[in-house]
Enzyme design. Structure first.
Site, mmCIF file in Angstrom:
data_model
loop_
_atom_site.group_PDB
_atom_site.id
_atom_site.type_symbol
_atom_site.label_atom_id
_atom_site.label_comp_id
_atom_site.label_asym_id
_atom_site.label_seq_id
_atom_site.Cartn_x
_atom_site.Cartn_y
_atom_site.Cartn_z
ATOM 1 N N HIS A 298 -25.400 -51.396 -62.636
ATOM 2 C CA HIS A 298 -24.214 -50.626 -62.230
ATOM 3 C C HIS A 298 -24.108 -50.565 -60.711
ATOM 4 C CE1 HIS A 298 -23.626 -48.298 -66.131
ATOM 5 N NE2 HIS A 298 -24.803 -48.877 -66.329
ATOM 6 N N HIS A 345 -29.396 -39.771 -64.451
ATOM 7 C CA HIS A 345 -29.484 -39.667 -62.995
ATOM 8 C C HIS A 345 -29.408 -38.224 -62.525
ATOM 9 C CE1 HIS A 345 -25.152 -39.963 -63.921
ATOM 10 N NE2 HIS A 345 -24.919 -39.353 -62.784
ATOM 11 N N GLU A 351 -21.009 -32.742 -59.264
ATOM 12 C CA GLU A 351 -19.985 -33.593 -59.881
ATOM 13 C C GLU A 351 -19.103 -32.713 -60.757
ATOM 14 O OE1 GLU A 351 -21.628 -36.939 -62.006
ATOM 15 O OE2 GLU A 351 -23.328 -37.038 -60.649
ATOM 16 N N HIS A 379 -28.736 -35.442 -65.699
ATOM 17 C CA HIS A 379 -27.682 -35.614 -66.694
ATOM 18 C C HIS A 379 -27.590 -37.069 -67.116
ATOM 19 C CE1 HIS A 379 -25.705 -36.154 -62.797
ATOM 20 N NE2 HIS A 379 -24.670 -36.731 -63.368
HETATM 21 FE FE FE2 Z 1 -23.237 -38.195 -62.699
#
Ligand code: FE2
Length: 444
Positions: A298, A345, A351, A379
């Site tokens: 990613h 992560h 966020e 999370h």
């Molecule tokens: Fe995230």
């Protein structure tokens, strides 16, 4: 030419170019061409400058606008501090009691405003924040729902607002002209510019971020090159449009987290011409050009940044941003031998993720739902999502079919206002997604 007393019901006109030196005049010759402050401006208009940045900031970051209006914005009627019963009930700039919890949170959509008496200003509900607008540090995340047109005018001295409707449309009349945004679009309203929101299609609901310092900037493209991500030419600013109305107009101001109001003797929407770069804009998130990996693994989600603002307002490069506004649009994933769902992560940022649009009518993330992940909080996907990711074939696949998710990231460790943590909108079952994982097998 715009009719001098046009009733603003038609679709707004726009000019393009984020950060550009824009110009607009609703009457021919209303804009002085050779200087900003002539002894007598055309038509006897009053020249007024609004500075969005300090005088001596680098030219590339300097934002200012010159307005040419029928009457000065200043008048002889004082402001009065709004009482607790008068001020918008849940629009807050005080985060002294906000709580930074160590766990992820998910919330169901706000109930749409009903009853026909909640205008946008009364409909703002602050969710989280950090810092203090009085010292120009920090940011806030708000939700809003409304079902009545504003009969008053608002100026937010404390911060630049980015509004992202998820339901319904916002018709935003500003001193510089009109904008209209619906789901999938955002409006950027610089601090200090007066505006009024009406609702051409009835009740609205959406999300907002507020910057107490700096302004929403396009991110540098770096190695990406000259194209891609959000493009300056897709940002639309209003054109000058004015009314000559000498009737009492209530003006509300939020300054230092406190609400004040006065009754001006005339409409503030009397700007006949303007030029400059400090202007409201709208942007359609569907015009964002997404980047992703075409080999394996990613890229960081920073490649999906639409707008950003460094923590200290203007200095880029630290990676410590007061806000990164990201968008997750449908896009292709062709990666090989890669766990494609978001990997587990912890980020050195909060966020806030909001569902702006989804084709799904069932499930835990309907349109209007949102989640909050505090600073450096673990999370990732559920055990179901993890199992599916491990077993998924490597063939190219579109990540979604019609979803638009908006994300606010901030290096400020935002706290959530206490009224949300125990609210009925919070999903008490959310953490149960994160059990039942097939454990690692050292013997395999
Ligand atoms: Fe995230």
């Amino acid at each position: 030419m715009t009719d001098p007393n046009q009733t603003p019901s038609s679709t707004p006109e726009y000019q393009i170019g984020y950060g550009s030196a824009l110009r607009s005049e609703a009457r021919p010759g209303a804009l002085p061409t050779d200087q900003n402050a002539p002894k007598r401006a055309p038509y006897g208009l009053f020249a007024e400058q609004i500075n969005g940045t300090g005088f001596t900031v680098e030219r590339a970051h300097n934002l200012r606008v010159w307005l040419y209006r029928l009457r000065p914005a200043i008048h002889d009627r004082p402001f009065a501090r709004m009482t607790a019963g008068e001020a918008p009930p849940h629009f807050s700039g005080d985060f002294s009691e906000a709580v930074s919890t160590p766990e992820v949170q998910r919330y169901q959509p706000l109930a749409l405003a009903s009853g026909g008496s909640t205008d946008w200003l009364d409909g703002v509900q602050t969710f989280a924040g950090a810092g203090d607008p009085r010292i120009r540090r920090g940011m806030a995340i708000h939700l809003f729902t409304a079902d009545a047109d504003m009969q008053r005018v608002f100026a937010n001295i404390d911060g630049d607002l980015l509004l992202a409707p998820e339901h319904g449309r916002l018709h935003i009349r500003t001193e510089l002209g009109r904008l209209e945004v619906g789901p999938g679009e955002v409006a950027i309203l610089p601090r200090g510019i007066r505006f009024q929101i009406t609702l051409p299609e009835g009740p609205v609901r959406g999300f907002a971020s507020e910057l107490f310092d700096g302004h929403y900037l396009l991110p540098e493209r770096g190695l990406i090159g000259a194209n891609g991500l959000a493009d300056e030419r897709h940002f639309e600013a209003p054109v000058a449009e004015y009314e000559d109305v000498a009737e009492d107009t209530v003006i509300v101001v939020k300054q230092g987290g406190v609400f004040w109001q006065t009754t001006a003797p005339n409409s503030p929407f009397d700007v006949v011409a303007w030029h400059g770069s400090y202007a409201p804009f709208k942007y359609d998130l569907r015009k964002f050009m997404s980047y992703g990996s075409v080999s394996w693994d990613h890229p960081d989600p920073s490649v999906l940044t639409v707008l950003t603002c460094p923590m200290d307002g203007n200095t880029r490069g630290s990676g410590r941003n007061a806000v990164d506004v990201g968008v997750f649009m449908p896009r292709w994933d062709p990666t090989e031998h890669t766990f494609r769902p978001p990997y587990f992560h912890r980020n050195s940022a909060i966020e806030f993720n909001a569902v702006i649009q989804t084709p799904r009518t069932k499930g835990a993330y309907p349109s209007g739902a949102f989640s909050f992940t505090p600073y450096l909080t673990p999370h990732g996907v559920s055990h179901v999502g993890h199992a599916a990711g491990v077993e998924a074939p490597d063939e190219p696949r579109k990540t979604s079919t019609g979803d638009i998710w908006l994300q606010f990231e901030s290096t400020y460790s935002l706290g959530v206002l206490p009224r949300w943590l125990g609210s009925e909108r919070r999903d008490g079952e959310f953490l149960q997604n994160f059990t039942g994982y097939a454990e690692g097998e050292l013997t395999s």
